[in-house]
Design a protein around this motif. Structure first.
Motif, PDB file in Angstrom:
ATOM      1  N   ASP A   1       9.046  -4.553 -12.891  1.00 19.88           N
ATOM      2  CA  ASP A   1       7.537  -4.301 -13.221  1.00 19.88           C
ATOM      3  C   ASP A   1       7.544  -2.778 -13.440  1.00 19.88           C
ATOM      4  O   ASP A   1       8.277  -1.971 -13.110  1.00 19.88           O
ATOM      5  N   GLN A   2       6.577  -2.558 -14.400  1.00 21.78           N
ATOM      6  CA  GLN A   2       6.230  -1.163 -14.418  1.00 21.78           C
ATOM      7  C   GLN A   2       4.879  -0.664 -13.925  1.00 21.78           C
ATOM      8  O   GLN A   2       3.953  -1.397 -14.047  1.00 21.78           O
ATOM      9  N   ILE A   3       4.906   0.590 -13.197  1.00 23.33           N
ATOM     10  CA  ILE A   3       3.722   0.863 -12.546  1.00 23.33           C
ATOM     11  C   ILE A   3       3.332   2.211 -13.276  1.00 23.33           C
ATOM     12  O   ILE A   3       4.070   3.060 -14.056  1.00 23.33           O
ATOM     13  N   ASP A   4       1.976   2.414 -13.298  1.00 21.12           N
ATOM     14  CA  ASP A   4       1.414   3.658 -13.708  1.00 21.12           C
ATOM     15  C   ASP A   4       1.495   4.832 -12.768  1.00 21.12           C
ATOM     16  O   ASP A   4       1.797   4.408 -11.686  1.00 21.12           O
ATOM     17  N   HIS A   5       1.018   5.968 -13.120  1.00 20.84           N
ATOM     18  CA  HIS A   5       1.028   7.019 -12.050  1.00 20.84           C
ATOM     19  C   HIS A   5       0.030   6.504 -10.886  1.00 20.84           C
ATOM     20  O   HIS A   5      -1.072   5.915 -11.460  1.00 20.84           O
ATOM     21  N   THR A   6       0.571   6.546  -9.705  1.00 26.24           N
ATOM     22  CA  THR A   6       0.034   5.896  -8.681  1.00 26.24           C
ATOM     23  C   THR A   6      -0.471   6.981  -7.495  1.00 26.24           C
ATOM     24  O   THR A   6       0.546   7.472  -7.123  1.00 26.24           O
ATOM     25  N   ALA A   7      -1.751   7.232  -7.357  1.00 24.25           N
ATOM     26  CA  ALA A   7      -2.307   8.325  -6.123  1.00 24.25           C
ATOM     27  C   ALA A   7      -1.879   7.797  -4.739  1.00 24.25           C
ATOM     28  O   ALA A   7      -1.842   6.428  -4.608  1.00 24.25           O
ATOM     29  N   ARG A   8      -1.643   8.529  -3.988  1.00 26.32           N
ATOM     30  CA  ARG A   8      -1.360   8.068  -2.724  1.00 26.32           C
ATOM     31  C   ARG A   8      -2.905   7.490  -1.997  1.00 26.32           C
ATOM     32  O   ARG A   8      -3.767   7.591  -2.540  1.00 26.32           O
ATOM     33  N   ARG A   9      -2.408   6.143  -1.287  1.00 22.07           N
ATOM     34  CA  ARG A   9      -3.283   5.602  -0.656  1.00 22.07           C
ATOM     35  C   ARG A   9      -3.851   4.502  -1.580  1.00 22.07           C
ATOM     36  O   ARG A   9      -5.082   3.860  -1.261  1.00 22.07           O
TER      37      ARG A   9
ATOM     38  N   GLU B   1       0.781  -1.071  -0.022  1.00 20.06           N
ATOM     39  CA  GLU B   1      -0.042   0.097   0.044  1.00 20.06           C
ATOM     40  C   GLU B   1       0.738   1.242  -0.003  1.00 20.06           C
ATOM     41  O   GLU B   1       2.031   1.432   0.720  1.00 20.06           O
ATOM     42  N   ASN B   2       0.341   2.450  -0.807  1.00 19.21           N
ATOM     43  CA  ASN B   2       1.341   3.566  -0.876  1.00 19.21           C
ATOM     44  C   ASN B   2       0.448   4.413   0.154  1.00 19.21           C
ATOM     45  O   ASN B   2      -0.223   5.607  -0.001  1.00 19.21           O
ATOM     46  N   GLU B   3       0.843   3.925   1.648  1.00 20.01           N
ATOM     47  CA  GLU B   3       0.361   4.635   2.607  1.00 20.01           C
ATOM     48  C   GLU B   3       1.444   5.674   3.431  1.00 20.01           C
ATOM     49  O   GLU B   3       2.397   5.125   3.588  1.00 20.01           O
TER      50      GLU B   3
END
Length: 470
Positions: free
Chosen positions: A364-372, A330-332
């Protein structure tokens, strides 16, 4: 023409007569976008006489979009107006010089042959075509066709005034108020871009990781930006024309971060995210620069998953004989993250307990990812967990299919594992499980998930019957 309006490149020829040259930048700022373009903002002091002035604004990017130029007199917005603009990019080289010396006197030092030495040919250059020069001898009037390969040296009187050494904006400006003015010039340029690269280091138990990120800026725009304020825009900004592909990379420079150096400050900006470097930095032309994007987040909890996918339509699964290895976290804020993460590549490492060195275990490649938001990384395929599946029974009708699938999971590891078996459902059908040897859950409208637990060095078989209707 108002000073703050866009200046369009004009098609008429603008002849430069003893014009003033804008001084070196007083302030420089560059905003760089994901899609290989940037916005350059320069402030320079310029001296104007009252009335019409012909100005040279040198040092602009070779990949500038001349139609994007915006001029603003900061001292007094009404003091100076730009009436005409030319973007001059025919720079000094052998071909451009020879083209301007047609019908002008030149001197050629021509190589000799055999025992004869080099000879000097003086005359008027009448043509420079391909690999040949045609010169009319000044004394005899004869025409000499000379191969460039046989010429040791070409002597010209002087550099033509309209030939420039650097890409230059040439303006016809009208000044209401003479003197020195602080002016700002803004333009867009291609061939400058940035990307994010992340590093994730798994712990020994593979239940947590350390996560860090770097920004890589690639400047192939044809200009340097000394001591500049650097901003990055992350997001999908719409442009009417696709970006131009960058030129080949040349050198790689990694910026060492001092302990007290300021990093990037992130904030929302319209529907995008803006990252501003808290210190000045220089972007050289044909340079790749790396700067720390986020400080290392340590001990981020990880959910490691083994996933095997099946489907009645084989094209919907990546490989029918491999178990995918995924890690999710999690991007927390509570995990020292909780910030907007630009799209980019995530490389995953794990330390070898024998010597403590980091070994690469996938990316791996991630897309633009918002917080949380949750990040899921597919980093490779399991070696010692072997799947085998087959359809053991099937009945088809006019608008339905009923089939029984057998999935055997063989665990050759020395510890137990759990494998998620996902049956991927075609988008156009309804479905139901008629019977199953293990519990299942409806992960979403098109995924039926089974959890298969397998002991160390053991085999577990899942069987289920599904009906799909349409």
């Amino acid at each position: 023409m108002k000073t703050s309006r866009n200046v369009s490149a004009l098609t008429g020829a603008l002849v430069l007569a003893a014009g003033a040259v804008a001084e070196t930048p007083k302030d420089m700022a560059v905003t760089i976008y994901n899609d290989n373009f940037g916005v350059v903002k320069e402030q320079r002091e310029m001296s104007f006489e009252r009335g019409l002035n012909r100005m040279q604004f040198t040092g602009v990017a070779e990949r500038i979009d001349p139609t994007s130029v915006n001029f603003l007199c900061l001292t007094d917005p009404d003091a100076v107006s730009i009436l005409e603009q030319n973007y001059e990019y025919d720079l000094v080289n052998t071909d451009s010089l020879l083209k301007r010396y047609i019908d002008q006197p030149v001197s050629l030092l021509v190589k000799g042959s055999g025992s004869s030495g080099a000879s000097l040919l003086k005359g008027v250059l009448t043509a420079a075509i391909g690999g040949d020069l045609i010169v009319q001898d000044e004394s005899s009037g004869q025409l000499h066709i000379v191969s460039r390969a046989s010429v040791e040296r070409i002597e010209l009187d002087k550099k033509p005034e309209d030939l420039l050494t650097r890409p230059t904006l040439v303006w016809l400006a009208h000044a209401e108020k003479p003197g020195k003015h602080l002016c700002q010039v803004t333009y867009t340029t291609e061939a400058i871009g940035w990307k994010a690269d992340y590093s994730a280091v798994l712990n020994d138990k593979e239940d947590a990781l350390d996560f860090s990120g770097w920004v890589t800026i690639n400047n192939q725009s044809g200009a340097a930006y000394p001591d500049a304020t650097i901003k990055l825009i992350a997001g999908d900004v719409r442009r009417l024309q696709p970006p131009v592909q960058p030129r080949p990379e040349s050198i790689m420079v990694r910026s060492a971060m001092a302990a007290d150096a300021a990093g990037f400050e992130e904030k929302p900006f319209m529907e995008y995210h803006l990252y501003t470097l808290g210190r000045k930095s220089t972007l050289q032309n044909r340079q790749i620069k790396q700067i720390e994007l986020i400080e290392t987040a340590r001990g981020v909890p990880v959910d490691k998953q083994l996933v095997y996918t099946t489907s009645i339509n084989q094209w919907q699964v990546r490989q029918s004989d491999k178990v995918q290895v995924k890690i999710e976290f999690e991007n927390e804020e509570q995990h020292a993250l909780g910030i907007a993460l630009p799209k980019g590549r995530v490389r995953v490492f794990k330390a070898d307990p024998a010597d403590g060195t980091l070994e690469f275990v996938g990316e791996d490649q991630i897309d633009h990812t918002a917080r949380r938001e949750r990040l899921s990384l597919y980093i490779g395929d399991a070696f010692d967990v072997v799947p085998e599946q087959k359809i053991t029974d099937q009945r088809r009708g006019d608008r339905f299919v009923t089939f029984t699938r057998s999935v055997e999971i063989r665990n050759r590891k020395e510890e137990p594992v759990s494998v998620f078996v996902d049956e991927i459902i075609p988008r156009y059908v309804n479905w139901r499980i008629d019977k199953s040897s293990l519990p299942y859950e409806k992960k979403d409208a098109f995924t039926c998930r089974f959890k298969v637990d397998v002991n160390a060095d053991s085999t577990t078989t899942l069987t289920f019957t599904m009906t799909q209707t349409w």
